[in-house]
Scaffold this motif. Structure first.
Motif, mmCIF file in Angstrom:
data_model
loop_
_atom_site.group_PDB
_atom_site.id
_atom_site.type_symbol
_atom_site.label_atom_id
_atom_site.label_comp_id
_atom_site.label_asym_id
_atom_site.label_seq_id
_atom_site.Cartn_x
_atom_site.Cartn_y
_atom_site.Cartn_z
ATOM 1 N N ALA A 142 56.019 38.883 61.980
ATOM 2 C CA ALA A 142 56.662 39.475 60.807
ATOM 3 C C ALA A 142 57.687 38.526 60.202
ATOM 4 O O ALA A 142 57.786 38.386 58.973
ATOM 5 N N GLY A 143 58.457 37.861 61.064
ATOM 6 C CA GLY A 143 59.440 36.903 60.572
ATOM 7 C C GLY A 143 58.796 35.719 59.886
ATOM 8 O O GLY A 143 59.279 35.242 58.852
ATOM 9 N N ALA A 144 57.694 35.234 60.444
ATOM 10 C CA ALA A 144 56.969 34.131 59.821
ATOM 11 C C ALA A 144 56.409 34.550 58.470
ATOM 12 O O ALA A 144 56.447 33.775 57.502
ATOM 13 N N ALA A 145 55.906 35.779 58.397
ATOM 14 C CA ALA A 145 55.361 36.275 57.129
ATOM 15 C C ALA A 145 56.441 36.337 56.053
ATOM 16 O O ALA A 145 56.195 35.968 54.891
ATOM 17 N N ARG A 146 57.633 36.793 56.423
ATOM 18 C CA ARG A 146 58.725 36.866 55.448
ATOM 19 C C ARG A 146 59.141 35.481 54.982
ATOM 20 O O ARG A 146 59.315 35.234 53.791
ATOM 21 N N TRP A 147 59.324 34.572 55.927
ATOM 22 C CA TRP A 147 59.792 33.218 55.587
ATOM 23 C C TRP A 147 58.794 32.512 54.679
ATOM 24 O O TRP A 147 59.148 32.002 53.613
ATOM 25 N N ILE A 148 57.540 32.470 55.103
ATOM 26 C CA ILE A 148 56.523 31.748 54.332
ATOM 27 C C ILE A 148 56.277 32.440 52.994
ATOM 28 O O ILE A 148 56.165 31.779 51.950
ATOM 29 N N GLY A 149 56.203 33.768 52.998
ATOM 30 C CA GLY A 149 55.950 34.506 51.774
ATOM 31 C C GLY A 149 57.065 34.351 50.759
ATOM 32 O O GLY A 149 56.811 34.179 49.549
ATOM 33 N N ASP A 150 58.329 34.409 51.231
ATOM 34 C CA ASP A 150 59.450 34.253 50.315
ATOM 35 C C ASP A 150 59.495 32.846 49.726
ATOM 36 O O ASP A 150 59.750 32.661 48.531
ATOM 37 N N LEU A 151 59.238 31.857 50.562
ATOM 38 C CA LEU A 151 59.246 30.478 50.073
ATOM 39 C C LEU A 151 58.115 30.245 49.079
ATOM 40 O O LEU A 151 58.283 29.567 48.052
ATOM 41 N N LEU A 152 56.971 30.831 49.356
ATOM 42 C CA LEU A 152 55.831 30.729 48.449
ATOM 43 C C LEU A 152 56.167 31.326 47.082
ATOM 44 O O LEU A 152 55.865 30.735 46.041
ATOM 45 N N ALA A 153 56.805 32.482 47.087
ATOM 46 C CA ALA A 153 57.090 33.186 45.836
ATOM 47 C C ALA A 153 58.245 32.580 45.060
ATOM 48 O O ALA A 153 58.194 32.489 43.827
ATOM 49 N N HIS A 154 59.285 32.147 45.766
ATOM 50 C CA HIS A 154 60.529 31.783 45.091
ATOM 51 C C HIS A 154 60.750 30.285 44.931
ATOM 52 O O HIS A 154 61.679 29.882 44.209
ATOM 53 N N ALA A 155 59.933 29.460 45.558
ATOM 54 C CA ALA A 155 60.114 28.010 45.418
ATOM 55 C C ALA A 155 58.803 27.312 45.095
ATOM 56 O O ALA A 155 58.641 26.755 44.006
ATOM 57 N N PHE A 176 65.367 27.254 43.697
ATOM 58 C CA PHE A 176 66.661 27.589 44.275
ATOM 59 C C PHE A 176 66.466 28.471 45.503
ATOM 60 O O PHE A 176 66.356 29.699 45.411
ATOM 61 N N THR A 177 66.395 27.832 46.653
ATOM 62 C CA THR A 177 66.224 28.528 47.933
ATOM 63 C C THR A 177 67.184 27.897 48.944
ATOM 64 O O THR A 177 66.794 27.019 49.715
ATOM 65 N N PRO A 178 68.452 28.306 48.931
ATOM 66 C CA PRO A 178 69.468 27.652 49.767
ATOM 67 C C PRO A 178 69.153 27.662 51.260
ATOM 68 O O PRO A 178 69.409 26.669 51.950
ATOM 69 N N ALA A 179 68.603 28.775 51.763
ATOM 70 C CA ALA A 179 68.297 28.833 53.199
ATOM 71 C C ALA A 179 67.247 27.788 53.575
ATOM 72 O O ALA A 179 67.312 27.186 54.648
ATOM 73 N N PHE A 180 66.278 27.588 52.682
ATOM 74 C CA PHE A 180 65.256 26.570 52.926
ATOM 75 C C PHE A 180 65.869 25.177 52.949
ATOM 76 O O PHE A 180 65.571 24.358 53.829
ATOM 77 N N ALA A 181 66.752 24.891 51.988
ATOM 78 C CA ALA A 181 67.390 23.577 51.925
ATOM 79 C C ALA A 181 68.213 23.315 53.189
ATOM 80 O O ALA A 181 68.172 22.216 53.762
ATOM 81 N N LEU A 182 68.947 24.327 53.641
ATOM 82 C CA LEU A 182 69.751 24.174 54.855
ATOM 83 C C LEU A 182 68.869 23.974 56.083
ATOM 84 O O LEU A 182 69.179 23.165 56.959
ATOM 85 N N ALA A 183 67.768 24.725 56.144
ATOM 86 C CA ALA A 183 66.859 24.580 57.285
ATOM 87 C C ALA A 183 66.292 23.167 57.354
ATOM 88 O O ALA A 183 66.208 22.567 58.429
ATOM 89 N N CYS A 184 65.914 22.622 56.200
ATOM 90 C CA CYS A 184 65.364 21.261 56.167
ATOM 91 C C CYS A 184 66.419 20.236 56.575
ATOM 92 O O CYS A 184 66.136 19.297 57.323
ATOM 93 N N ALA A 185 67.654 20.410 56.083
ATOM 94 C CA ALA A 185 68.717 19.464 56.416
ATOM 95 C C ALA A 185 69.076 19.538 57.898
ATOM 96 O O ALA A 185 69.284 18.508 58.552
ATOM 97 N N ARG A 186 69.143 20.737 58.448
ATOM 98 C CA ARG A 186 69.514 20.892 59.848
ATOM 99 C C ARG A 186 68.398 20.425 60.788
ATOM 100 O O ARG A 186 68.668 19.991 61.913
ATOM 101 N N HIS A 187 67.174 20.488 60.310
ATOM 102 C CA HIS A 187 66.073 19.998 61.140
ATOM 103 C C HIS A 187 66.181 18.505 61.393
ATOM 104 O O HIS A 187 65.698 18.000 62.407
#
Length: 228
Positions: free
Chosen positions: A42-55, A207-218
């Motif tokens: 469920a968490g993977a579905a939310r993350w991937i789906g939100d990124l697909l829709a909003h970025a 504009f997806t700040p959580a995605f940008a932070l995740a990429c930077a922290r990785h």
């Protein structure tokens, strides 16, 4: 090119066998798993789906469609403008390196395919120090006569499939969960492609700040499977 051959060429472009190294990247998903944002299907579905829709669907997809039109119009100045915009939109060093590496690999494939029809694309992208992956991908798709809507759907599918495969390894998830995720994501792609083709450039947004932070922290994550 007839429709059947165009379909075959599109499957080739969207295939995980395309030698560009897409499977080595998670685009921040691995950090989202490490941090506990993604714990299950469920968490993977939310993350991937939100990124697909909003970025991806609101920036990368419309940019790809616009680049395809520019390639068809032989408007190389527009192709290069959009290429620069895409490179500038990468929020972290890893994301920038990813699209540059994949763009480099796909540019090299232009020569290795030995398709004389792709020579005009190579002529434009070869002099560039860096080229974004969508720039070369859109040039090939346009030259091969692939319909823009089908091309955008396939591009989005390829991105979603790679994200799901990363989730299968990092969460981890089972193969059946992966197929459920792909089936759900797949139902959203036609509408996202429709919207991307009609979206004016002023409305493009990644504009997806959580995605940008995740990429930077990785980039400094101690233990990891993926390059980004």
């Amino acid at each position: 090119m007839n429709d059947t051959l165009a379909l075959a060429r599109l499957l080739q472009l969207a295939s995980p066998a395309l030698p560009v190294g897409a499977y080595t990247y998670s685009q921040g998903l691995e950090w989202a798993v490490e941090s506990g944002v993604i714990r299950d299907e469920a968490g993977a579905a939310r993350w991937i789906g939100d990124l697909l829709a909003h970025a991806i669907g609101r920036f990368e997809a419309p940019l790809l469609a616009r680049q395809m039109q520019a390639w068809r119009d032989t408007d190389h100045a527009e192709v290069l403008r959009l290429d620069a915009d895409f490179l500038a939109s990468r929020e972290s060093a890893e994301l920038r390196a990813e699209t540059a590496q994949m763009g480099f690999s796909l540019r090299r494939l232009l020569r290795d395919l030995r398709d004389e029809g792709l020579a005009p694309v190579a002529l434009v992208v070869d002099p560039l120090a860096e080229v974004a992956f969508p720039t070369v991908w859109s040039g090939i798709a346009a030259t091969w006569g692939i319909a823009p809507h089908a091309a955008v759907v396939a591009y989005l599918w390829s991105w979603a499939e790679n994200q799901v495969m990363a989730a299968l390894k990092a969460v981890p998830l089972g193969q059946a969960a992966g197929q459920r995720l792909l089936a759900t994501l797949g139902t959203r792609l036609p509408a996202l492609a429709d919207a991307a083709l009609d979206l004016p450039e002023a409305a493009w947004s990644n504009f997806t700040p959580a995605f940008a932070l995740a990429c930077a922290r990785h980039e400094t994550q101690y233990s990891r499977l993926f390059r980004s």
